[in-house]
Design a protein around this motif. Structure first.
Motif, PDB file in Angstrom:
ATOM      1  N   GLY A  10       0.811  -1.228   0.000  1.00 61.29           N
ATOM      2  CA  GLY A  10       0.000   0.000   0.000  1.00 61.29           C
ATOM      3  C   GLY A  10       0.835   1.264   0.000  1.00 61.29           C
ATOM      4  O   GLY A  10       0.344   2.329   0.389  1.00 61.29           O
ATOM      5  N   ARG A  15      -0.256   2.215  -4.623  1.00 55.23           N
ATOM      6  CA  ARG A  15      -1.490   3.011  -4.773  1.00 55.23           C
ATOM      7  C   ARG A  15      -1.571   3.593  -6.190  1.00 55.23           C
ATOM      8  O   ARG A  15      -2.640   3.633  -6.799  1.00 55.23           O
ATOM      9  CB  ARG A  15      -1.546   4.111  -3.714  1.00 55.23           C
ATOM     10  CG  ARG A  15      -1.711   3.521  -2.309  1.00 55.23           C
ATOM     11  CD  ARG A  15      -1.477   4.561  -1.231  1.00 55.23           C
ATOM     12  NE  ARG A  15      -2.549   5.545  -1.152  1.00 55.23           N
ATOM     13  CZ  ARG A  15      -3.688   5.376  -0.499  1.00 55.23           C
ATOM     14  NH1 ARG A  15      -3.901   4.229   0.121  1.00 55.23           N
ATOM     15  NH2 ARG A  15      -4.597   6.311  -0.458  1.00 55.23           N
ATOM     16  N   SER A  32      -2.751  -4.140   1.936  1.00 47.02           N
ATOM     17  CA  SER A  32      -1.685  -3.489   2.705  1.00 47.02           C
ATOM     18  C   SER A  32      -1.739  -4.033   4.131  1.00 47.02           C
ATOM     19  O   SER A  32      -2.750  -4.574   4.567  1.00 47.02           O
ATOM     20  CB  SER A  32      -1.829  -1.973   2.692  1.00 47.02           C
ATOM     21  OG  SER A  32      -3.083  -1.629   3.229  1.00 47.02           O
ATOM     22  N   ALA A  36      -5.510   0.687   4.595  1.00 44.92           N
ATOM     23  CA  ALA A  36      -5.088   1.826   3.781  1.00 44.92           C
ATOM     24  C   ALA A  36      -6.202   2.858   3.719  1.00 44.92           C
ATOM     25  O   ALA A  36      -7.384   2.516   3.851  1.00 44.92           O
ATOM     26  CB  ALA A  36      -4.761   1.344   2.375  1.00 44.92           C
ATOM     27  N   CYS A  44      -9.746  -1.913  -1.027  1.00 43.23           N
ATOM     28  CA  CYS A  44      -8.592  -2.067  -0.138  1.00 43.23           C
ATOM     29  C   CYS A  44      -8.876  -3.169   0.868  1.00 43.23           C
ATOM     30  O   CYS A  44      -9.992  -3.308   1.375  1.00 43.23           O
ATOM     31  CB  CYS A  44      -8.313  -0.771   0.603  1.00 43.23           C
ATOM     32  SG  CYS A  44      -7.775   0.533  -0.518  1.00 43.23           S
TER      33      CYS A  44
END
Lengths: 311, 572
Positions: A10, A15, A32, A36, A44
């Motif tokens: 992340g 990103r 992540s 995130a 996410c």
């Protein structure tokens, strides 16, 4: 219908990849370690098991964390998955490439890397740019092209994965050296010598590790280095400049604002070359400077006083 | 006269009044003769179909094969040339005027001839005879003094040969896998004895017989030819350079593996000339195993293929003198087929085997861990395992978006990666013999004593390195201890004598083995001193240690010498 593309990591590059996939009309799932902050159109998650549903997975973690991420990912994937990493590092004194770490620690075999003059910003803003996908598997290139390629991103392909990864890692190191030299007031002519001889040095080591010399002259090598020198905002340049001002590696990295792989590569590359009997004067000087064994002006003096030979 | 000549040059088969009917428990190869025609037809059909679908016209393939064959036969000038040269020349003349149907027929007929020439035979009677009699036969050659005792105790389970040929590795695992899928043995290659040693080891360990490609030059000895031909070997004529022949050969191997015949390839392609464990592999035939797996998956057949990396380790190598000289000659590097080496000389066989018989575990054959086509470990149930031990479906590797697909470029990449893994496995599964350790100690001394000299310069230093025997024994002992340390981490293996023998005993056995077999004097002993007489032979035997040289160096001097030695292996 486009398939869901997975991104492991992340950080800034992870990103940016997510955004680029979404901008191209695809669906992205980003994993992540910590939750995130939300990203438009990107799903996410902190659950690695969710990544099993993505056939194409980008691995966007620094090389020092790749083994850990690979172990976690390895529990959930198999031979169907295609892995592409974006790391600019090599691991340990044997200069193990990240694709090798992924192959050893996960069951995935269709592995590749995305390299060349692609920066997070290029991906995020969709400004025209290009890069290179290194993989011996045609379907890996096709999947990356489908996920990211488009009118603003030209993606080339090479079978020489090792050469691509090593070029990418050594360019990081050279960018650091160039930032360092620039801070010390080295002019364009000497910078050109540093860049050119540095790439020769890099390709010498790269070939000994199984890379193809031509790859170092392509997008992953010179192409990437030109972008760094032209000022694409590369953190390695900022790190080199901070070191040139006499900051400690820790402080300099903090100032450059990103984890930079070049620092650990210099020492490992120096040791590897010594073992194999390969001459790497630029790396030697840089590694010694990073360890505080030579003062910044001493580095320049050392390099300039070397005997000149046939190119 | 012609019949007699044919008897000596063509493989002989035993007549059979009624066809053999295999029982369900027989290994797959017992079914081969009943499938032989079908296999030939399948191979021919695939090759012809592939060429017909190629963007290049059929004329190209026909011209190429005719041109290559004319070139070969003109230089051969033998019976085969007299019989076939005219046909090939005629082909070149008329191919331009042939219709497409005629070209296809011509291609089909050439492929059929080639496939018949390649295809082996399997005679269960010869197999049973071999399983019963081979130990006594080998004993007779290797240790004639033990033959009466062997013959008196026919039917006993252990033989003299069993003491000399040792097998290591998890053979129970391999026996289990032989029932689940197709085994493909991929051994290192040092000697023409390798296929005989491996064939015997498989038989003794209760593993199924395998099919393998053997150079046609090995079929010139009628006795060896008879056994090889009737025990599943197929003939590979390395003189034929035409691309079509390679296509036929690869298709034959693919079809055999698809049909579940356990197979054997030497990925080094030819015997290691240098004594180094193979680092550059010729993976054409290994690629056929992956292709066979893929083809089966596409057809919905889930039969797995398991690669078994195997190292064959000799204390003495029968053909060592010829092989290393060949390696050293620049022109010799191109010499692919050696027809006049020690393997063809009966007196060298006898001298070799008698000397071997005095060594403990003269040959150690080590089976490595089995791998699937994609380099994953495999459990005894036949499941491919991910690094975390989870069972995974190997079919996933040949699927895209959930569907198995044929993709030669993808499979070529899998083959290349598997080759890299085999190289690593060979290094880990090598069993170091005392001859190699002693040779390394002496060669390292030579390197230290000749700084700045290149390899060929060093090889001219004959008889110039002399060392106290006690000092050499101490060095060999220290080297062995370091190797034992590596062995304890699984990085390599040591033979019994290398691991447990007193250094003095190792020196005695090694010097006696070298002195009793090789024509060249490798070392001389005098007044408690040892002189390295033949650096070339020391190089050959020590080359097995190249991958470990740096890790067993003690002093900085040793390390510098080891680094130079390690570079010897970099280009091979």
């Amino acid at each position: 219908m486009k398939r869901t593309v997975g991104i492991v990591g992340g950080g800034g590059f992870g990103r940016a990849l997510g955004r680029a996939v979404v901008r191209g009309g695809g669906h992205a799932r980003l994993w992540s370690r910590r939750q995130a902050s939300p990203l438009d159109g990107v799903e996410c998650t902190t659950d690695m098991a969710a990544m099993a549903g993505c056939e194409l997975l980008f691995v966007a973690v620094p090389s020092m964390h790749v083994a850990q991420a690979a172990d976690a990912l390895g529990h959930h994937i198999d031979g169907r998955h295609l892995l592409v990493h974006v790391s600019r590092g090599v691991v340990g004194e044997g200069l193990t490439t990240v694709s090798r770490v992924l192959r050893e620690r996960t069951p995935a075999r269709r592995v590749g890397c995305l390299a060349g003059p692609i920066q997070a910003r290029t991906l995020e803003d969709g400004v025209p740019g290009g890069g290179i996908v290194g993989s011996g598997f045609p379907e890996v290139y096709e999947a990356v092209h489908e996920a990211l390629g488009g009118p603003s991103l030209r993606l080339y392909q090479t079978d020489d994965v090792k050469g691509t990864e090593l070029s990418s890692a050594f360019v990081g190191l050279l960018a650091l050296a160039i930032g360092f030299a620039r801070q010390l007031g080295v002019g364009p002519g000497a910078l050109a010598v540093l860049a050119t001889r540095g790439m020769v040095e890099a390709s010498r080591v790269g070939v000994s590790l199984g890379g193809d010399e031509r790859t170092f002259s392509g997008l992953a090598g010179y192409g990437d280095l030109i972008a760094a020198i032209a000022g694409d905002g590369r953190p390695e340049i900022a790190l080199g400049e901070a070191l040139g001002r006499g900051l400690s590696p820790g402080r300099a990295a903090e100032e450059a604002g990103a984890y930079i792989e070049g620092i650990s590569i210099a020492r490992n590359l120096q040791r590897y070359a010594a073992r194999r009997g390969i001459e790497v004067p630029i790396t030697d000087a840089l590694a010694d400077a990073l360890e505080g064994k030579v003062s910044p002006p001493g580095v320049i003096e050392r390099l300039m006083s070397r005997r000149v030979r046939h190119e | 006269m012609r019949a007699m000549k044919n008897l000596l040059t063509r493989p002989v088969r035993l007549p059979r009044l009624k066809p053999y009917v295999p029982s369900p428990d027989d290994p797959p190869i017992f079914w081969f003769n009943s499938e032989r025609q079908d296999v030939v037809r399948d191979v021919v059909r695939r090759v012809v179909d592939r060429l017909a679908a190629d963007r290049r016209p059929l004329e190209y393939a026909l011209n190429d094969v005719a041109y290559e064959e004319v070139k070969r036969l003109e230089s051969q000038r033998d019976d085969e040339a007299r019989a076939s040269l005219g046909t090939w020349r005629g082909m070149i003349r008329k191919v331009g005027r042939m219709s497409e149907a005629e070209k296809r027929d011509a291609l089909q007929s050439i492929c059929t001839r080639m496939t018949h020439d390649i295809a082996g035979n399997f005679d269960p009677r010869v197999y049973r005879f071999s399983t019963g009699m081979l130990p006594q036969l080998l004993t007779g050659i290797m240790k004639p003094s033990a033959l009466p005792e062997e013959l008196m105790s026919l039917g006993r389970r252990t033989h003299v040969i069993d003491e000399m040929l040792r097998t290591e590795g998890d053979t129970a695992h391999l026996r289990a896998l032989a029932k689940k899928g197709t085994l493909v043995f991929v051994p290192t290659h040092s000697s023409n004895l390798d296929s005989i040693a491996l064939g015997y080891a498989l038989m003794r360990e209760g593993l199924p017989p395998v099919v393998y490609g053997a150079g046609k030059n090995l079929f010139t000895n009628p006795i060896i030819s008879f056994f090889m031909h009737n025990l599943g070997a197929y003939r590979v004529d390395r003189r034929i350079r035409a691309g079509l022949y390679k296509d036929v050969l690869k298709s034959y191997s693919t079809v055999m593996i698809e049909r579940g015949y356990h197979s054997l390839f030497f990925p080094g392609g030819t015997r290691s000339r240098s004594g180094l464990v193979e680092r550059k592999l010729k993976l054409g035939l290994a690629g056929t195993a992956i292709e066979a797996f893929t083809n089966n998956r596409v057809r919905g057949i889930a039969r797995p293929v398991y690669f078994v990396p195997t190292t064959i380790n000799y204390g003495l190598v029968l053909e060592a003198e010829t092989l290393i000289e060949d390696w050293l000659k620049e022109s010799g590097k191109a010499r692919y087929i050696i027809e006049d080496d020690e393997f063809t000389q009966v007196d060298r066989w006898l001298a070799f085997f008698r000397r071997l018989a005095q060594m403990e575990s003269a040959c150690v054959l080590r089976f490595g861990r089995p791998l699937d086509c994609f380099g994953n470990a495999v459990d005894p149930e036949g499941h491919s395992l991910a690094p975390d031990g989870r069972a995974i479906d190997p079919g996933g590797y040949v699927s895209l978006r959930g569907t198995p697909t044929v993709d030669p470029k993808r499979d070529a990449e899998y083959t290349r990666e598997l080759g890299q893994q085999l190289v690593d496995e060979y290094e880990r599964e090598t069993v170091l013999m005392s001859t190699q350790i002693v040779a390394h100690a002496l060669f390292r001394r030579l390197v230290k004593a000749t700084p700045g000299v290149d390899l060929f310069g060093r090889l001219r230093h004959r008889g110039e390195i002399t060392v106290d025997r006690a000092e050499l024994a101490a060095e060999v002992g220290a080297m062995r201890d370091r190797l034992a340390g590596l062995a304890s981490t699984g990085a390599v293996h040591l033979s019994d004598l290398s691991l447990r023998g007193a250094p003095e005993t190792m020196l005695d056995r090694v010097f006696s083995a070298w002195g009793g077999y090789h024509r060249r004097t490798i070392v001389l002993e005098h007044d408690g001193k040892v002189t390295a007489e033949d650096p070339t032979m020391l190089l050959y035997y020590q080359n097995r240690l190249v991958p470990y040289a740096e890790r067993i160096a003690e002093s900085p001097d040793d390390l510098a010498a080891a680094q130079q030695i390690a570079r010897l292996g970099a280009g091979t």
